[in-house]
Motif scaffolding. Structure first.
Motif, PDB file in Angstrom:
ATOM      1  N   LEU A  25      -7.481  -7.499  -6.162  1.00 14.21           N
ATOM      2  CA  LEU A  25      -7.339  -7.907  -4.760  1.00 14.21           C
ATOM      3  C   LEU A  25      -6.249  -7.122  -4.026  1.00 14.21           C
ATOM      4  CD1 LEU A  25      -7.625 -11.804  -4.931  1.00 14.21           C
ATOM      5  CD2 LEU A  25      -9.157 -10.267  -3.692  1.00 14.21           C
ATOM      6  N   ILE A  26      -5.151  -6.876  -4.722  1.00 12.90           N
ATOM      7  CA  ILE A  26      -3.987  -6.250  -4.086  1.00 12.90           C
ATOM      8  C   ILE A  26      -3.449  -5.143  -4.993  1.00 12.90           C
ATOM      9  CG2 ILE A  26      -1.784  -6.691  -2.950  1.00 12.90           C
ATOM     10  CD1 ILE A  26      -2.320  -9.688  -3.240  1.00 12.90           C
ATOM     11  N   GLU A  27      -3.062  -4.035  -4.416  1.00 10.02           N
ATOM     12  CA  GLU A  27      -2.428  -2.976  -5.198  1.00 10.02           C
ATOM     13  C   GLU A  27      -1.089  -2.592  -4.579  1.00 10.02           C
ATOM     14  OE1 GLU A  27      -4.583   0.920  -3.088  1.00 10.02           O
ATOM     15  OE2 GLU A  27      -5.036   0.404  -5.175  1.00 10.02           O
ATOM     16  N   GLY A  28      -0.243  -2.020  -5.400  1.00 12.20           N
ATOM     17  CA  GLY A  28       1.024  -1.490  -4.905  1.00 12.20           C
ATOM     18  C   GLY A  28       2.149  -2.488  -4.785  1.00 12.20           C
ATOM     19  N   VAL A  29       2.003  -3.698  -5.373  1.00 13.74           N
ATOM     20  CA  VAL A  29       3.066  -4.702  -5.229  1.00 13.74           C
ATOM     21  C   VAL A  29       3.562  -5.227  -6.568  1.00 13.74           C
ATOM     22  CG1 VAL A  29       2.149  -5.450  -3.003  1.00 13.74           C
ATOM     23  CG2 VAL A  29       1.480  -6.679  -5.069  1.00 13.74           C
TER      24      VAL A  29
END
Length: 300
Positions: A25-29
């Motif tokens: 769902l989310i990348e880079g965190v």
């Protein structure tokens, strides 16, 4: 952020959804050394997190496994699993949007041929004290092992016309993906509250069914669990030999009960409007999270 989730002796479907879903769902965190703890799927709002770390609550619930944490400015609530969690923590009831696993609706969109009329998924803990695979064999029902990889469990849920489940995330994921389900009263009473917490967010009238034990060990654990939990824990750890006492007799009795539940229970499913509203609100919260972080990228 540091992605926090529970892991026992073996992986458990509901908890492992965290490692399967969030990177999709989310990348880079995600950074295990970061000063922020991300609390997504699970009853993982505990009292033992370091006071100086930022706790980011994104759908997690309070399960009563520890005392309530002291809520201060280091806690950030985007949403919680349900109204019972919101009330317990003293946050706005409107934040009780639902379990974050509902976000699977953004990722699991493919069609799967229905191969199983009925499937049964026990609670993770019951897989160690019960003979549920044998029970399902006698019942002619597909057995879903919550310890299997997430992809395997998802495919089996999607391939089922009905899921009978003692595992809460068996119900949550079935509901999110629009597979009718029947709830089973958890073997351990401590796991019951979280079901009603999630159900409160979707206005589900939860009516769990009582199930027979599938082994002598499970029967002993169930007897002592709410009376003398420490004795129940000793049985779990030291009485594995009871799994081999009259296994066919216990499994056949449980199989008959399982068949009756499948034939006589009214399947549950939240209203389309409720699940769609919860999903939409969670997507909005994802946008808010990334805006607050000032980095990262939605990839759903």
């Amino acid at each position: 952020m540091n992605l926090y989730f529970y892991r026992g002796d073996k992986p458990n479907f509901g908890d492992e959804l965290n490692t399967w879903m969030w990177p999709k769902l989310i990348e880079g965190v995600w950074d295990n050394d970061d000063n922020s703890i991300f609390l997504g799927i699970g009853s993982i709002i505990f009292d033992f997190f370091p006071a100086d770390k930022r706790k980011v609550v994104f759908g997690a619930g309070y399960g009563g496994y520890t005392p309530l944490p002291v809520i201060d400015d280091n806690w950030k609530f985007y949403f919680v699993r349900g109204k019972l969690t919101a009330k317990a923590l003293g946050v706005d009831e409107k934040l009780g949007i639902g379990d974050a696993a509902i976000l699977l609706r953004s990722l699991v969109k493919h069609q799967v041929e229905k191969c199983y009329k009925v499937s049964f998924m026990p609670h993770y803990g019951s897989t160690f004290v019960g003979n549920w695979e044998l029970t399902c064999k006698y019942a002619g029902i597909n057995y879903i092992d919550p310890r299997d990889p997430v992809d395997v469990v998802l495919e089996q849920i999607l391939a089922s016309e009905l899921v009978i489940t003692e595992a809460m995330h068996g119900a949550i994921v079935s509901d999110a993906l629009r597979v009718p389900w029947v709830p089973i009263q958890p073997l351990s009473g401590i796991h019951s509250m979280k079901w009603f917490d999630w159900a409160s967010a979707l206005d589900i009238d939860l009516k769990p069914q009582q199930m027979l034990s599938s082994s002598m060990l499970e029967s002993a654990v169930q007897f002592f669990d709410n009376r003398h939990p420490k004795i129940a824990d000793k049985f779990r750890r030291r009485a594995g030999f009871l799994l081999k006492v009259a296994p066919e007799t216990f499994a056949q009795r449980a199989a008959e009960a399982l068949v009756r539940i499948g034939e006589n229970s009214s399947p549950s499913l939240s209203a389309d409007k409720s699940i769609e509203s919860a999903h939409d609100q969670m997507l909005t919260k994802l946008d808010e999270l990334l805006a607050d972080l000032g980095s990262g990228k939605l990839i759903y």
